[in-house]
Design a protein around this motif. Sequence first.
Motif, mmCIF file in Angstrom:
data_model
loop_
_atom_site.group_PDB
_atom_site.id
_atom_site.type_symbol
_atom_site.label_atom_id
_atom_site.label_comp_id
_atom_site.label_asym_id
_atom_site.label_seq_id
_atom_site.Cartn_x
_atom_site.Cartn_y
_atom_site.Cartn_z
ATOM 1 N N ASP A 1 -44.292 1.993 -3.093
ATOM 2 C CA ASP A 1 -43.164 0.863 -2.829
ATOM 3 C C ASP A 1 -43.349 -0.073 -1.816
ATOM 4 O OD1 ASP A 1 -41.695 2.626 -4.511
ATOM 5 O OD2 ASP A 1 -40.388 3.542 -2.864
ATOM 6 N N GLY A 2 -44.095 -0.015 -0.964
ATOM 7 C CA GLY A 2 -44.477 -0.893 0.136
ATOM 8 C C GLY A 2 -45.355 -1.866 -0.480
ATOM 9 N N LEU A 3 -46.424 -1.523 -1.164
ATOM 10 C CA LEU A 3 -47.591 -2.517 -1.901
ATOM 11 C C LEU A 3 -46.632 -3.465 -2.527
ATOM 12 C CD1 LEU A 3 -50.491 -0.038 -2.653
ATOM 13 C CD2 LEU A 3 -50.377 -2.079 -0.990
ATOM 14 N N HIS A 4 -45.543 -2.703 -3.423
ATOM 15 C CA HIS A 4 -44.778 -3.758 -4.580
ATOM 16 C C HIS A 4 -43.849 -4.725 -3.705
ATOM 17 C CE1 HIS A 4 -42.381 -4.617 -8.051
ATOM 18 N NE2 HIS A 4 -41.287 -4.306 -7.355
ATOM 19 N N ARG A 5 -43.579 -4.589 -2.392
ATOM 20 C CA ARG A 5 -42.823 -5.305 -1.811
ATOM 21 C C ARG A 5 -43.707 -6.329 -0.940
ATOM 22 N NH1 ARG A 5 -39.449 -0.652 -0.802
ATOM 23 N NH2 ARG A 5 -40.361 -0.521 1.156
ATOM 24 N N THR B 1 -50.739 -12.795 2.890
ATOM 25 C CA THR B 1 -50.833 -14.306 2.957
ATOM 26 C C THR B 1 -51.975 -14.758 3.767
ATOM 27 O OG1 THR B 1 -49.508 -13.977 4.933
ATOM 28 C CG2 THR B 1 -48.392 -14.367 2.737
ATOM 29 N N VAL B 2 -52.351 -16.100 3.610
ATOM 30 C CA VAL B 2 -53.353 -16.574 4.820
ATOM 31 C C VAL B 2 -52.592 -17.295 5.842
ATOM 32 C CG1 VAL B 2 -55.205 -18.258 4.954
ATOM 33 C CG2 VAL B 2 -54.879 -17.020 2.734
ATOM 34 N N THR B 3 -52.948 -16.830 7.050
ATOM 35 C CA THR B 3 -52.091 -17.223 8.107
ATOM 36 C C THR B 3 -52.962 -18.556 8.937
ATOM 37 O OG1 THR B 3 -53.518 -15.711 9.611
ATOM 38 C CG2 THR B 3 -51.203 -15.070 8.797
ATOM 39 N N GLY B 4 -54.316 -18.752 8.423
ATOM 40 C CA GLY B 4 -55.199 -19.706 9.067
ATOM 41 C C GLY B 4 -56.294 -19.244 9.912
ATOM 42 N N ASN B 5 -57.149 -20.092 10.059
ATOM 43 C CA ASN B 5 -58.506 -19.972 10.597
ATOM 44 C C ASN B 5 -58.976 -18.538 10.250
ATOM 45 O OD1 ASN B 5 -57.951 -21.852 12.682
ATOM 46 N ND2 ASN B 5 -56.410 -20.493 13.785
ATOM 47 N N GLY B 6 -59.162 -18.454 8.852
ATOM 48 C CA GLY B 6 -59.761 -17.304 8.304
ATOM 49 C C GLY B 6 -59.245 -15.999 8.310
ATOM 50 N N LYS B 7 -57.789 -15.992 8.853
ATOM 51 C CA LYS B 7 -57.226 -14.738 8.934
ATOM 52 C C LYS B 7 -56.048 -14.430 7.823
ATOM 53 C CE LYS B 7 -57.811 -14.691 14.092
ATOM 54 N NZ LYS B 7 -57.131 -14.620 15.231
ATOM 55 N N PHE B 8 -55.632 -13.239 7.806
ATOM 56 C CA PHE B 8 -54.868 -12.741 6.523
ATOM 57 C C PHE B 8 -53.760 -11.905 7.395
ATOM 58 C CE2 PHE B 8 -58.817 -13.626 4.792
ATOM 59 C CZ PHE B 8 -58.435 -14.513 3.638
ATOM 60 N N ALA B 9 -52.612 -11.862 6.672
ATOM 61 C CA ALA B 9 -51.629 -10.648 7.199
ATOM 62 C C ALA B 9 -50.920 -10.300 5.963
ATOM 63 C CB ALA B 9 -50.693 -11.614 7.948
ATOM 64 N N LEU B 10 -50.105 -9.266 6.141
ATOM 65 C CA LEU B 10 -49.199 -8.669 5.071
ATOM 66 C C LEU B 10 -47.653 -9.152 5.415
ATOM 67 C CD1 LEU B 10 -50.553 -4.944 4.606
ATOM 68 C CD2 LEU B 10 -50.484 -6.882 3.215
ATOM 69 N N THR B 11 -47.042 -9.791 4.410
ATOM 70 C CA THR B 11 -45.749 -9.901 4.586
ATOM 71 C C THR B 11 -44.954 -9.384 3.564
ATOM 72 O OG1 THR B 11 -46.584 -12.250 5.210
ATOM 73 C CG2 THR B 11 -44.095 -12.020 4.579
ATOM 74 N N GLY B 12 -43.737 -8.568 4.462
ATOM 75 C CA GLY B 12 -42.904 -7.750 3.677
ATOM 76 C C GLY B 12 -41.720 -8.745 2.985
ATOM 77 N N ASN B 13 -41.834 -8.561 1.497
ATOM 78 C CA ASN B 13 -40.674 -9.528 0.817
ATOM 79 C C ASN B 13 -39.236 -9.188 1.157
ATOM 80 O OD1 ASN B 13 -42.957 -11.209 -0.044
ATOM 81 N ND2 ASN B 13 -43.359 -9.622 -1.708
ATOM 82 N N GLU B 14 -38.960 -7.759 1.161
ATOM 83 C CA GLU B 14 -37.565 -7.378 1.519
ATOM 84 C C GLU B 14 -37.645 -6.392 2.433
ATOM 85 O OE1 GLU B 14 -36.823 -5.017 -2.200
ATOM 86 O OE2 GLU B 14 -37.627 -6.535 -3.659
ATOM 87 N N ASN B 15 -38.643 -5.408 2.806
ATOM 88 C CA ASN B 15 -38.576 -4.757 3.902
ATOM 89 C C ASN B 15 -39.427 -5.130 5.132
ATOM 90 O OD1 ASN B 15 -38.741 -2.732 5.964
ATOM 91 N ND2 ASN B 15 -38.334 -1.028 4.455
ATOM 92 N N HIS B 16 -39.073 -5.806 6.070
ATOM 93 C CA HIS B 16 -40.178 -6.366 6.894
ATOM 94 C C HIS B 16 -41.059 -5.176 7.618
ATOM 95 C CE1 HIS B 16 -39.334 -10.618 6.281
ATOM 96 N NE2 HIS B 16 -38.239 -10.405 6.466
ATOM 97 N N THR B 17 -40.551 -3.995 7.531
ATOM 98 C CA THR B 17 -41.665 -2.718 8.223
ATOM 99 C C THR B 17 -42.631 -2.661 7.201
ATOM 100 O OG1 THR B 17 -40.383 -1.029 7.324
ATOM 101 C CG2 THR B 17 -39.731 -1.953 9.563
ATOM 102 N N ASP B 18 -42.962 -3.178 6.152
ATOM 103 C CA ASP B 18 -43.819 -2.738 5.161
ATOM 104 C C ASP B 18 -45.302 -3.368 5.859
ATOM 105 O OD1 ASP B 18 -42.406 -1.669 3.040
ATOM 106 O OD2 ASP B 18 -41.947 -3.493 2.179
#
Length: 216
Positions: free
Chosen positions: A113-117, A121-138
């Motif tokens: 479920d978490g992967l689906h939501r 995303t690229v945050t800049g300076n070669g870094k990445f982050a996971l962003t929750g589309n519905e549940n921000h604890t994902d």
Amino acid sequence: MHSAATLNRIGGRLCLDFVNTAAYRQDIIANEHLKTLDDVIDWGLAASMLEATSEAILRTEIRTQSSGASVTLMQVLKFRAVLRELIDPALYQARSDRQHRRFANDLHRGLSDGLHRTSLTVTGNGKFALTGNENHTDWLIVPVALSAAALLTSPDLAAVRACEGDGCGWLFLDSSPGSRRRWCAMEPCGNRIKARSHYLRHRAKSAPRQPRRGLP
């Protein structure tokens, strides 16, 4: 006293450090470090799982949607409890295959479920982050669940130990020679156990000897 942000990360795996956000005395939580969603965010920042933009969004949502914060926190703590049931060697050995499957299904459901939501995303300076589309604890559940799945399917699972310190119960990977590590860290658990053992030995030596009774 440690806060969620200053907890030692000694588990050796992300999922173990997450389980260690509480201390345990057998099946009872002796010390809870995730008392609020702010604590969860603080831990995520310290574990480099959250970037500044997502942090600001999450803290704003906590302030504006306080009614749902307690529900979300309960979901996070329930997820942590599932991981502990699957990974803690003492708890795992005490459960039946049917119970193992139930906890494994809970982990699978949280991960899928978490992967689906979640978006990468690229945050800049070669870094990445996971962003929750519905549940921000994902952002927390997905990487921790992936870490747990990797550990559960790895030979390293057999090396997981629980600290023998009273009121600790932290989990860690034992890579010591002969796999003889007994506590999470020397300070405070190791020193406390050694001091207790020294006290008991000294007490036994200093206790007056009872005279032998003659044969009847």
